[in-house]
Motif scaffolding. Structure first.
Motif, mmCIF file in Angstrom:
data_model
loop_
_atom_site.group_PDB
_atom_site.id
_atom_site.type_symbol
_atom_site.label_atom_id
_atom_site.label_comp_id
_atom_site.label_asym_id
_atom_site.label_seq_id
_atom_site.Cartn_x
_atom_site.Cartn_y
_atom_site.Cartn_z
ATOM 1 N N ALA A 8 0.785 -0.589 -0.067
ATOM 2 C CA ALA A 8 0.276 0.032 -0.176
ATOM 3 C C ALA A 8 1.035 1.471 -0.266
ATOM 4 O O ALA A 8 2.257 1.180 0.698
ATOM 5 N N GLU A 10 0.940 5.248 1.062
ATOM 6 C CA GLU A 10 -0.157 5.987 1.880
ATOM 7 C C GLU A 10 0.581 7.936 1.892
ATOM 8 O O GLU A 10 1.319 8.149 2.303
ATOM 9 N N ASN A 11 -0.472 8.498 1.368
ATOM 10 C CA ASN A 11 0.169 9.674 1.734
ATOM 11 C C ASN A 11 1.398 10.462 0.874
ATOM 12 O O ASN A 11 2.576 11.065 1.424
ATOM 13 N N ASP A 26 -2.411 8.363 -2.513
ATOM 14 C CA ASP A 26 -2.638 6.616 -1.692
ATOM 15 C C ASP A 26 -3.393 4.872 -2.312
ATOM 16 O O ASP A 26 -3.996 6.181 -3.693
ATOM 17 N N VAL A 28 -4.118 1.317 -3.109
ATOM 18 C CA VAL A 28 -3.552 -0.973 -2.429
ATOM 19 C C VAL A 28 -3.689 -1.447 -3.040
ATOM 20 O O VAL A 28 -5.232 -1.089 -4.067
ATOM 21 N N GLY A 61 4.590 10.935 2.528
ATOM 22 C CA GLY A 61 4.367 9.687 2.967
ATOM 23 C C GLY A 61 5.554 8.430 3.031
ATOM 24 O O GLY A 61 6.401 8.406 3.871
ATOM 25 N N GLN A 62 4.510 7.205 2.685
ATOM 26 C CA GLN A 62 5.160 5.743 3.361
ATOM 27 C C GLN A 62 4.391 4.321 2.014
ATOM 28 O O GLN A 62 3.527 4.881 1.609
ATOM 29 N N GLN A 69 7.303 -0.551 6.712
ATOM 30 C CA GLN A 69 8.074 0.484 5.742
ATOM 31 C C GLN A 69 9.120 -0.040 4.520
ATOM 32 O O GLN A 69 10.032 -0.491 5.386
#
Length: 269
Positions: A8, A10-11, A26, A28, A61-62, A69
């Motif tokens: 995934a 994220e940001n 973002d 998934v 983000g990550q 991570q």
């Protein structure tokens, strides 16, 4: 046996120098499915893939693999789970096909461990699957562009990861080899449950072979979902600035895009 992993974003914000390419993204990746990332040139497709594979650190983000991570994971640990075929890989000068494909086994090698029968089997299977076994003793730099591309795909297959990221895997390939490679990836997904994420330029091939499409525009996700949900005339216009007609592919039942240019267009009766 393939293990199901979660991947995934994220940001996520990515860029080079002062230029931001991906901004607050973002998404998934559906586990065990084939995902194709599509979009116009310079929209961030390859940049996103590079960051998902740990090659490009995020500005914000990550990227999370099973909740970890990826940019904080040891490289070898990540490489045992996630493989990457970049857009323009470079082979060491003079290396043979067999040796290059064998390097796909590096993540599985332990310190002072010996090359095993399992390594031999993995390399042989990868060469056979990509029809490159006859090239095994040839130097990679002597091959045509299409042959080299198939050898790089063989190396990625020899890595035997549960997730495989490919940046334009059909580059340099003629149409028959494009279909061959995409059929091969589909076989891999269906037989082993390998999660595959690939960047493709050809919208019709993406719609035919992917279960899940991500359309990027201006560094953001414009549309995401099944091919029927994403490949629409409205999305093609918004993402590519192109007028088109989207019809049902009579072979696959998937959507098929017909571009409309300024010439050779039959006027409606």
């Amino acid at each position: 046996m393939t293990v199901i992993h979660t991947l995934a974003v994220e940001n996520l914000t990515l860029g080079y120098g002062d230029h931001t390419v991906i901004d607050g993204l973002d998404l998934v990746v559906p586990a065990g499915r084939i995902t194709a990332i599509v979009g116009a040139n310079a929209c961030g497709k390859s940049t996103l893939l590079r960051s998902m594979s740990r090659l490009l650190p995020p500005r914000a983000g990550q990227v999370l693999l099973d909740g970890k991570q990826v940019h904080r994971m040891p490289a070898k640990e990540l490489a045992r789970t996630l493989g990457l075929l970049p857009q323009s890989p470079i082979a060491p000068e003079g290396i043979t096909v067999a040796d290059l494909v064998g390097r796909g086994r590096n993540p599985h090698q332990r310190m002072f461990s010996r090359w095993s029968a399992a390594d031999d089997e993995a390399v042989a299977a990868a060469l056979d699957a990509t029809s490159t076994a006859v090239l095994a003793d040839r130097a990679v730099d002597e091959l045509s562009g299409g042959q080299r591309q198939r050898v790089w795909i063989a190396m990625a297959l020899a890595q035997q990861t549960d997730l495989l990221l490919l940046d334009e895997p059909t580059t340099f390939l003629d149409v028959s080899h494009q279909i061959e490679v995409l059929d091969l990836l589909t076989d891999l997904n269906r037989a082993r449950g390998t999660t595959i994420v690939m960047v493709l330029h050809d919208l019709n091939l993406a719609a035919r072979y992917a279960d899940h499409l991500i359309a990027l525009a201006d560094g953001r996700v414009h549309a995401v979902g099944t091919p029927h949900e994403v490949l629409t005339e409205e999305t093609v216009q918004a993402v590519f600035g192109l007028s088109s007609r989207v019809l049902e592919d009579p072979t696959s039942g998937r959507p098929m895009m017909l571009p409309i240019g300024r010439h050779n267009v039959v006027a409606p009766v």
